[in-house]
Design a protein around this motif. Structure first.
Motif, PDB file in Angstrom:
ATOM      1  N   ASP A 112      -1.550   2.116   1.760  1.00  0.00           N
ATOM      2  CA  ASP A 112      -2.954   2.444   1.904  1.00  0.00           C
ATOM      3  C   ASP A 112      -3.055   3.721   2.739  1.00  0.00           C
ATOM      4  N   ALA A 113      -3.439   4.830   2.124  1.00  0.00           N
ATOM      5  CA  ALA A 113      -3.519   6.121   2.821  1.00  0.00           C
ATOM      6  C   ALA A 113      -4.533   6.085   3.960  1.00  0.00           C
ATOM      7  N   LYS A 114      -5.587   5.297   3.817  1.00  0.00           N
ATOM      8  CA  LYS A 114      -6.608   5.214   4.857  1.00  0.00           C
ATOM      9  C   LYS A 114      -6.053   4.647   6.158  1.00  0.00           C
ATOM     10  N   SER A 116      -2.755   4.660   6.674  1.00  0.00           N
ATOM     11  CA  SER A 116      -1.494   5.413   6.863  1.00  0.00           C
ATOM     12  C   SER A 116      -0.298   4.526   7.161  1.00  0.00           C
ATOM     13  N   LYS A 117      -0.266   3.399   6.504  1.00  0.00           N
ATOM     14  CA  LYS A 117       0.910   2.544   6.685  1.00  0.00           C
ATOM     15  C   LYS A 117       1.195   1.761   5.415  1.00  0.00           C
ATOM     16  N   THR A 118       2.438   1.378   5.287  1.00  0.00           N
ATOM     17  CA  THR A 118       2.848   0.539   4.174  1.00  0.00           C
ATOM     18  C   THR A 118       2.507  -0.895   4.501  1.00  0.00           C
ATOM     19  N   LYS A 119       1.972  -1.616   3.502  1.00  0.00           N
ATOM     20  CA  LYS A 119       1.596  -3.017   3.706  1.00  0.00           C
ATOM     21  C   LYS A 119       2.754  -3.915   3.388  1.00  0.00           C
TER      22      LYS A 119
END
Length: 119
Positions: A112-114, A116-119
């Motif tokens: 999720d770019a918003k 800025s982390k990988t889920k």
């Protein structure tokens, strides 16, 4: 359970996915949107339903993924959907062909770019 994102909000794996790929006919659009909305509303009321994601291209090819807690929930949904489909005669009116696939999701991740982390 309506989500403004096209992505379903899902729990941690494992869970199940029912992947429905279909090619619409070009003949009869009457009532299809209403029927599709009705199916989602019915699914949302079904015990074990987790979410849905659906797309259709300009040529009528679509994919709908519905997510479920377990196989029993999927079997119960199938009983309901068979009844509704028989009433609406959807196969005769709206689909040229379709394929249904059921799988257990063992791992799920994304970005999720918003945030800025990988889920």
């Amino acid at each position: 359970m309506h989500n403004h994102s096209p992505f379903a909000t899902l729990p941690a794996a494992p869970y199940y996915v029912v992947a429905f790929s279909s090619q619409r006919t070009t003949d009869d659009d009457a009532g299809y949107g209403e029927m599709a909305d009705q199916m989602v509303e019915l699914a949302e009321k079904q015990d074990g339903f987790l979410g849905v994601e659906s797309v259709r291209d300009a040529n009528g090819f679509g994919i709908t993924n519905s997510y479920w807690r377990d196989e029993e929930s999927i079997r119960n949904w199938k009983r309901n959907i068979d009844h509704l489909t028989a009433q609406k005669q959807g196969r005769a009116m709206w689909y040229e062909t379709y394929a249904l696939r059921i799988a257990r999701v063992e791992r799920a991740y994304g970005f999720d770019a918003k945030s800025s982390k990988t889920k």
